[in-house]
Write a protein that holds these residues in place. Structure first.
Motif, PDB file in Angstrom:
ATOM      1  N   ALA A 163       7.298   4.836 -14.570  1.00  0.00           N
ATOM      2  CA  ALA A 163       6.522   4.882 -15.809  1.00  0.00           C
ATOM      3  C   ALA A 163       5.079   5.268 -15.530  1.00  0.00           C
ATOM      4  CB  ALA A 163       6.593   3.528 -16.515  1.00  0.00           C
ATOM      5  N   VAL A 164       4.533   4.770 -14.420  1.00  0.00           N
ATOM      6  CA  VAL A 164       3.169   5.132 -14.031  1.00  0.00           C
ATOM      7  C   VAL A 164       3.069   6.628 -13.790  1.00  0.00           C
ATOM      8  CG1 VAL A 164       1.421   4.884 -12.223  1.00  0.00           C
ATOM      9  CG2 VAL A 164       2.633   2.867 -13.060  1.00  0.00           C
ATOM     10  N   ILE A 165       4.111   7.185 -13.130  1.00  0.00           N
ATOM     11  CA  ILE A 165       4.111   8.617 -12.828  1.00  0.00           C
ATOM     12  C   ILE A 165       4.144   9.452 -14.107  1.00  0.00           C
ATOM     13  CG2 ILE A 165       5.432  10.479 -11.759  1.00  0.00           C
ATOM     14  CD1 ILE A 165       6.431   8.471  -9.719  1.00  0.00           C
ATOM     15  N   CYS A 166       5.041   9.092 -15.004  1.00  0.00           N
ATOM     16  CA  CYS A 166       5.272   9.922 -16.184  1.00  0.00           C
ATOM     17  C   CYS A 166       4.166   9.807 -17.229  1.00  0.00           C
ATOM     18  CB  CYS A 166       6.613   9.552 -16.828  1.00  0.00           C
ATOM     19  SG  CYS A 166       8.040   9.894 -15.760  1.00  0.00           S
ATOM     20  N   ALA A 224      11.937  -2.607 -10.162  1.00  0.00           N
ATOM     21  CA  ALA A 224      10.515  -2.272 -10.114  1.00  0.00           C
ATOM     22  C   ALA A 224      10.297  -0.766 -10.105  1.00  0.00           C
ATOM     23  CB  ALA A 224       9.873  -2.894  -8.869  1.00  0.00           C
ATOM     24  N   SER A 225      11.291  -0.015  -9.625  1.00  0.00           N
ATOM     25  CA  SER A 225      11.143   1.441  -9.583  1.00  0.00           C
ATOM     26  C   SER A 225      10.992   2.028 -10.982  1.00  0.00           C
ATOM     27  CB  SER A 225      12.339   2.073  -8.866  1.00  0.00           C
ATOM     28  OG  SER A 225      13.539   1.890  -9.601  1.00  0.00           O
ATOM     29  N   PHE A 226      11.528   1.340 -12.007  1.00  0.00           N
ATOM     30  CA  PHE A 226      11.332   1.805 -13.380  1.00  0.00           C
ATOM     31  C   PHE A 226       9.844   1.769 -13.738  1.00  0.00           C
ATOM     32  CE2 PHE A 226      15.822   0.583 -13.719  1.00  0.00           C
ATOM     33  CZ  PHE A 226      16.329   1.668 -14.409  1.00  0.00           C
ATOM     34  N   GLY A 227       9.156   0.694 -13.334  1.00  0.00           N
ATOM     35  CA  GLY A 227       7.730   0.575 -13.609  1.00  0.00           C
ATOM     36  C   GLY A 227       6.912   1.606 -12.867  1.00  0.00           C
ATOM     37  N   LEU A 243       0.813  -1.215   0.000  1.00  0.00           N
ATOM     38  CA  LEU A 243       0.000   0.000   0.000  1.00  0.00           C
ATOM     39  C   LEU A 243       0.848   1.266   0.000  1.00  0.00           C
ATOM     40  CD1 LEU A 243      -2.754  -1.076   2.569  1.00  0.00           C
ATOM     41  CD2 LEU A 243      -2.935  -1.007   0.070  1.00  0.00           C
ATOM     42  N   PHE A 244       2.109   1.145   0.391  1.00  0.00           N
ATOM     43  CA  PHE A 244       2.968   2.325   0.386  1.00  0.00           C
ATOM     44  C   PHE A 244       3.204   2.849  -1.032  1.00  0.00           C
ATOM     45  CE2 PHE A 244       4.506   0.868   4.639  1.00  0.00           C
ATOM     46  CZ  PHE A 244       4.261   2.050   5.321  1.00  0.00           C
ATOM     47  N   ILE A 245       3.162   1.976  -2.023  1.00  0.00           N
ATOM     48  CA  ILE A 245       3.459   2.407  -3.394  1.00  0.00           C
ATOM     49  C   ILE A 245       2.427   3.420  -3.894  1.00  0.00           C
ATOM     50  CG2 ILE A 245       3.711   1.649  -5.785  1.00  0.00           C
ATOM     51  CD1 ILE A 245       4.906  -0.955  -4.744  1.00  0.00           C
ATOM     52  N   PRO A 246       1.113   3.094  -3.876  1.00  0.00           N
ATOM     53  CA  PRO A 246       0.148   4.120  -4.311  1.00  0.00           C
ATOM     54  C   PRO A 246       0.111   5.322  -3.373  1.00  0.00           C
ATOM     55  CG  PRO A 246      -1.006   2.218  -3.406  1.00  0.00           C
ATOM     56  CD  PRO A 246       0.433   1.815  -3.557  1.00  0.00           C
ATOM     57  N   SER A 298       5.797  15.314 -15.149  1.00  0.00           N
ATOM     58  CA  SER A 298       5.744  16.020 -16.421  1.00  0.00           C
ATOM     59  C   SER A 298       4.340  16.603 -16.632  1.00  0.00           C
ATOM     60  CB  SER A 298       6.090  15.068 -17.570  1.00  0.00           C
ATOM     61  OG  SER A 298       5.223  13.940 -17.566  1.00  0.00           O
ATOM     62  N   LEU A 299       3.323  15.952 -16.040  1.00  0.00           N
ATOM     63  CA  LEU A 299       1.957  16.468 -16.078  1.00  0.00           C
ATOM     64  C   LEU A 299       1.735  17.273 -14.811  1.00  0.00           C
ATOM     65  CD1 LEU A 299       0.111  13.202 -17.211  1.00  0.00           C
ATOM     66  CD2 LEU A 299       0.810  15.127 -18.639  1.00  0.00           C
ATOM     67  N   HIS A 300       1.370  18.516 -14.935  1.00  0.00           N
ATOM     68  CA  HIS A 300       1.211  19.396 -13.783  1.00  0.00           C
ATOM     69  C   HIS A 300      -0.188  19.204 -13.196  1.00  0.00           C
ATOM     70  CE1 HIS A 300       5.016  21.378 -14.622  1.00  0.00           C
ATOM     71  NE2 HIS A 300       4.647  21.448 -15.896  1.00  0.00           N
TER      72      HIS A 300
END
Length: 483
Positions: free
Chosen positions: A473-476, A467-470, A382-385, A395-397
């Motif tokens: 990717a969700v963030i960007c 996994a941090s790459f994935g 649950l810490f991830i979300p 990149s998206l404000h």
């Protein structure tokens, strides 16, 4: 027949203590050195030796903490490079992948190499690399060569840490429980110490910065504050590693060290004469096998699968967001310097991790049930979300769902506490004959269970780094957790 060991010179320019063994038949005084060695003043009251093991324990994790705490400096030198946004993920992945490979090699070859030489050269090389990193704060290079230099440095530092850890664990185990506890305390304390130095150095470098200067640096960063902070940090770290190297050379020159380590250097059976065996009994089996059967390792891995998976998953979750994602979370208070904010965030996580480990020193807080420990490990997903709901640099404000810096810091502290607490529960439960019925009372499986669990911990770090790459990717691309 009595066994005596002594330091007979050194290898390669006198730097590495070489331990040899002499076999004598003089029964009149043959046990004298052993008796002196096992005197309470040596085994329990010699604070000097315990402090050296404390320093060595800290040195095993200094490399990792040095690299992640210097993230802001590294990123500042990559300004304008496409590698900048994913640098933290690359750093975690390279460091942990190297850790897995080199630790596996260290374990497989531990019976065919001198722990003393490994410890010496690992400490010496770490000192040299950290010193070079200190010198880089005075130089300016183009982003691409600098990126590859840091990746190579991370790979080498991780390898040195693996061989040093393998050697120091073996030595502390032979000396006994008090020295093992000192080494473990050093491992837990180094992250707090490193983060504290980073916070102090950062505070000095940004002292007197005005809100207007903060606004300018946010849009046009010059990296000067990061450079000053990293210079102080790497300089102190290099001095510490050199001090550790000198302390280890002193330790290796002691008769008690050569006597104890002779059993491991030469595959001899250690002899400990003690009226308080429970306190000073070596933690490794009396007879050290030349190799550990592969089928035994696989059997113990299967037997302790729940513990092994749990400890690996703990660090998978942690590395998926820390520090690759957490370093991109910025303060919502515009009067807070982002660099100081990041430095404090490292200190909070490290302090929480130390607190979580310390909680396991209270018997009433220890959970021995493997399934309950696994449940706690899985709940940490649950810490991830939760962190993606914070003020992540996107990149998206968009407006962050969690806009309070205090809530974010509390969340970060909870990540650290749960990391230290759950991982320690796994490491305590896996080799416990009393509480882990899966071992079926097999004493010969205790050290193997501990080693396998430690290896799974490292694997978890590596998986989390990738996994941090994935997560990034969700963030960007499509951050669905913000509004």
């Amino acid at each position: 027949m009595d066994i005596r060991t002594s330091a007979m010179g050194s290898d390669v320019g006198g730097g590495v203590p070489r331990i040899t063994t002499e076999v004598e038949h003089d029964d009149s005084d043959g046990d004298q050195s052993i008796m002196e060695m096992s005197h309470p003043q040596d085994m329990r009251g010699d604070a000097r030796i315990r402090w050296v093991y404390f320093m060595l324990g800290a040195a095993t994790l200094l490399s990792w903490n040095a690299m992640i705490n210097a993230n802001p400096f590294f990123i500042s030198r990559l300004l304008g490079s496409p590698l900048r946004t994913s640098f933290s993920s690359y750093l975690s992945s390279v460091f942990t992948a190297s850790n897995v490979v080199t630790l596996a090699h260290a374990i497989m070859t531990s019976k065919h190499s001198s722990p003393s030489r490994r410890a010496f050269w690992s400490t010496a090389l770490t000192s040299a690399i950290v010193t070079i990193l200190f010198l880089t704060t005075f130089l300016h290079h183009s982003p691409a060569p600098f990126f590859y230099f840091i990746m190579i440095s991370a790979f080498c530092l991780s390898g040195c840490a693996s061989y040093l850890s393998n050697s120091v664990f073996a030595g502390a185990a032979l000396f006994g429980a008090p020295y093992m506890q000192s080494m473990m305390s050093g491992q837990a304390a180094v992250a707090v110490a490193v983060s504290s130095v980073q916070v102090i150095g950062t505070a000095i470098s940004v002292w007197g910065t005005t809100p207007l200067a903060l606004a300018i640096s946010a849009t046009n960063p010059d990296g000067k504050a990061e450079e000053k902070s990293a210079r102080i940090f790497f300089g102190i770290s290099a001095l510490y590693m050199i001090a550790t190297l000198l302390a280890y050379r002193w330790l290796a020159s002691l008769q008690v060290y050569t006597t104890i380590m002779g059993a491991l250097e030469n595959n001899l059976k250690p002899r400990v004469v003690s009226d308080e065996a429970g306190e000073r009994q070596p933690l490794l089996p009396a007879v050290l096998p030349s190799t550990v059967e592969g089928n035994q390792i696989f059997r113990v891995f299967q037997t302790n699968f729940i513990y092994n998976f749990a400890v690996g998953f703990v660090f998978t979750v942690t590395l998926a967001v820390y520090p690759a994602i957490t370093v991109t979370i910025k303060p919502t208070n515009m009067n807070t310097h982002p660099l100081l904010f990041t430095a404090v965030h490292f200190l909070l996580f490290s302090s929480g991790d130390l607190l979580g480990r310390h909680m396991c020193s209270f018997p009433q807080l220890i959970i021995w049930s493997a399934r309950r420990v696994l449940a706690l490990s899985l709940l940490r997903t649950l810490f991830i979300p939760a962190f993606l709901l914070c003020n992540v640099e996107l990149s998206l404000h968009v407006t962050p769902f969690i806009s309070s810096d205090l809530v974010y810091m509390l969340l970060l502290c909870a990540l650290g506490v749960s990391n230290g607490y759950v991982s320690t529960l796994c490491m305590l439960g896996a080799p416990s004959l009393e509480h882990n019925r899966r071992l079926k009372g097999r004493q010969e499986d205790v050290d193997v269970a501990s080693t396998v669990a430690a290896f799974c911990l490292i694997v978890g770090l590596a998986v989390g780094g990738f996994a941090s790459f994935g997560v990034r990717a969700v963030i960007c691309n499509c951050n669905p957790f913000t509004s």
